[in-house]
Write a protein that holds these residues in place. Structure first.
Motif, PDB file in Angstrom:
ATOM      1  N   CYS A  77      40.506   1.710   3.645  1.00 12.90           N
ATOM      2  CA  CYS A  77      40.379   0.451   2.916  1.00 12.90           C
ATOM      3  C   CYS A  77      40.019  -0.656   3.895  1.00 12.90           C
ATOM      4  O   CYS A  77      40.712  -0.851   4.891  1.00 12.90           O
ATOM      5  N   ASN A  78      38.914  -1.359   3.616  1.00 12.72           N
ATOM      6  CA  ASN A  78      38.379  -2.343   4.547  1.00 12.72           C
ATOM      7  C   ASN A  78      38.124  -3.659   3.843  1.00 12.72           C
ATOM      8  O   ASN A  78      37.480  -3.694   2.789  1.00 12.72           O
ATOM      9  N   LYS A  79      38.601  -4.749   4.435  1.00 11.67           N
ATOM     10  CA  LYS A  79      38.325  -6.062   3.887  1.00 11.67           C
ATOM     11  C   LYS A  79      36.917  -6.471   4.317  1.00 11.67           C
ATOM     12  O   LYS A  79      36.626  -6.583   5.503  1.00 11.67           O
ATOM     13  N   ILE A  80      36.043  -6.711   3.322  1.00  9.07           N
ATOM     14  CA  ILE A  80      34.664  -7.092   3.599  1.00  9.07           C
ATOM     15  C   ILE A  80      34.513  -8.606   3.544  1.00  9.07           C
ATOM     16  O   ILE A  80      33.919  -9.223   4.416  1.00  9.07           O
ATOM     17  N   TYR A  81      35.052  -9.214   2.497  1.00  8.21           N
ATOM     18  CA  TYR A  81      35.070 -10.662   2.336  1.00  8.21           C
ATOM     19  C   TYR A  81      36.470 -11.045   1.859  1.00  8.21           C
ATOM     20  O   TYR A  81      37.310 -10.176   1.624  1.00  8.21           O
ATOM     21  N   PHE A  99      37.609  -9.171  -1.380  1.00  6.50           N
ATOM     22  CA  PHE A  99      36.699  -8.065  -1.708  1.00  6.50           C
ATOM     23  C   PHE A  99      36.827  -6.990  -0.635  1.00  6.50           C
ATOM     24  O   PHE A  99      36.793  -7.285   0.559  1.00  6.50           O
ATOM     25  N   TYR A 100      36.929  -5.729  -1.104  1.00 10.69           N
ATOM     26  CA  TYR A 100      37.224  -4.620  -0.212  1.00 10.69           C
ATOM     27  C   TYR A 100      36.272  -3.450  -0.441  1.00 10.69           C
ATOM     28  O   TYR A 100      35.740  -3.269  -1.534  1.00 10.69           O
ATOM     29  N   ASP A 113      32.658 -10.936  -9.485  1.00 10.26           N
ATOM     30  CA  ASP A 113      34.097 -10.870  -9.746  1.00 10.26           C
ATOM     31  C   ASP A 113      34.668  -9.461  -9.690  1.00 10.26           C
ATOM     32  O   ASP A 113      35.661  -9.151 -10.349  1.00 10.26           O
ATOM     33  N   TYR A 114      34.048  -8.580  -8.910  1.00 11.06           N
ATOM     34  CA  TYR A 114      34.673  -7.296  -8.606  1.00 11.06           C
ATOM     35  C   TYR A 114      35.608  -7.496  -7.417  1.00 11.06           C
ATOM     36  O   TYR A 114      35.363  -8.338  -6.540  1.00 11.06           O
ATOM     37  N   LEU A 115      36.674  -6.713  -7.361  1.00 11.44           N
ATOM     38  CA  LEU A 115      37.625  -6.783  -6.255  1.00 11.44           C
ATOM     39  C   LEU A 115      37.290  -5.764  -5.170  1.00 11.44           C
ATOM     40  O   LEU A 115      37.530  -5.998  -3.994  1.00 11.44           O
ATOM     41  N   TYR A 116      36.734  -4.606  -5.578  1.00  6.37           N
ATOM     42  CA  TYR A 116      36.442  -3.586  -4.575  1.00  6.37           C
ATOM     43  C   TYR A 116      35.262  -2.712  -4.995  1.00  6.37           C
ATOM     44  O   TYR A 116      34.925  -2.591  -6.172  1.00  6.37           O
ATOM     45  N   ASP A 117      34.645  -2.134  -3.973  1.00  7.03           N
ATOM     46  CA  ASP A 117      33.643  -1.091  -4.153  1.00  7.03           C
ATOM     47  C   ASP A 117      34.203   0.201  -3.586  1.00  7.03           C
ATOM     48  O   ASP A 117      34.922   0.179  -2.579  1.00  7.03           O
ATOM     49  N   SER A 118      33.895   1.330  -4.226  1.00  4.29           N
ATOM     50  CA  SER A 118      34.338   2.627  -3.715  1.00  4.29           C
ATOM     51  C   SER A 118      33.150   3.585  -3.720  1.00  4.29           C
ATOM     52  O   SER A 118      33.106   4.544  -4.481  1.00  4.29           O
ATOM     53  N   SER A 119      32.172   3.271  -2.866  1.00  8.03           N
ATOM     54  CA  SER A 119      30.924   4.035  -2.845  1.00  8.03           C
ATOM     55  C   SER A 119      30.591   4.622  -1.485  1.00  8.03           C
ATOM     56  O   SER A 119      29.643   5.387  -1.368  1.00  8.03           O
ATOM     57  N   TYR A 120      31.345   4.244  -0.459  1.00  6.98           N
ATOM     58  CA  TYR A 120      31.013   4.731   0.879  1.00  6.98           C
ATOM     59  C   TYR A 120      31.645   6.094   1.093  1.00  6.98           C
ATOM     60  O   TYR A 120      32.862   6.253   1.016  1.00  6.98           O
ATOM     61  N   ALA A 121      30.810   7.088   1.355  1.00  7.54           N
ATOM     62  CA  ALA A 121      31.285   8.464   1.495  1.00  7.54           C
ATOM     63  C   ALA A 121      30.626   9.106   2.707  1.00  7.54           C
ATOM     64  O   ALA A 121      29.705   9.908   2.599  1.00  7.54           O
TER      65      ALA A 121
END
Length: 209
Positions: free
Chosen positions: A168-172, A175-176, A140-148
């Protein structure tokens, strides 16, 4: 020189302490060390208040357990509370079950403290992997912010199969991946870029694109 009112900035902080950012001191012994983070968070909050700026704070679950008042203060001042995992374990050194338990535990702790849903996650040392993203969505997370990409030494960076992500990228569905933008200065890449990111991210999240 750019005019301050012409741009909107995305500002984030990873909330850790001096003994948590590494693998040499294990979480079982963290309680033996002096906590110093709260004083520094107060300084950051003062600066943000003075400049009327909002930010996202990615907070360790362990830290939130020890300092729930600090988490409540950050939230009360209008900043976003997000997860940095529970014990600052590199994602690609965990099993899938260990990772799921870590992000679930952190999310529950933070949500219990502020009484609201936690939307975001950032992996310790940006160590996200391809297999971790569907687990975050399931939890139930909406986004990840780990790609650097191209920002820090690759030994601690994402095991993530993409080098052409936009901000910002839609993955599913719902979920972004919100990657860290960076600026090139000669041969140096630093995590900084002046962009209209907030409006762009808000539009994507709210429209469901």
């Amino acid at each position: 020189m750019f005019k301050a009112n012409k741009y909107r900035l995305v500002i984030t902080f990873d909330v850790e302490d001096w003994f948590t950012n590494g693998q040499s001191i294990k979480v079982d012994s963290w309680g033996n060390y002096e906590l110093r983070v709260e004083k520094n968070i107060d300084r950051i909050l003062k600066l943000l208040d003075e400049t009327k700026t909002s930010a996202t704070f990615f907070i360790l679950g362990w830290m939130a357990e020890k300092l729930p008042g600090m988490v409540k203060k950050i939230h009360k001042l209008g900043h976003e509370i997000s997860s940095h995992g529970y014990a600052h374990e590199l994602v690609y050194l965990q099993s899938k079950n260990e990772f799921r338990n870590d992000v679930r535990k952190s999310k529950l702790i933070l949500e219990d403290i502020i009484g609201e849903r936690i939307y975001g996650y950032r992996a310790p040392c940006f160590s996200i992997t391809d297999w971790a993203l569907p687990i975050l969505a399931e939890e139930d997370y909406l986004y990840d912010s780990s790609y650097a990409a191209n920002v820090f030494k690759k030994s601690h960076l994402s095991h993530f199969n993409s080098s052409k992500l936009s901000i910002c990228n839609k993955i599913y569905n719902n979920f972004y991946e919100v990657s860290l933008p960076y600026m090139k200065i000669n041969n140096l890449s630093i995590p900084w870029e002046v962009v209209d990111t907030l409006d762009y991210i808000h539009t994507l999240f709210m429209s469901g694109e």
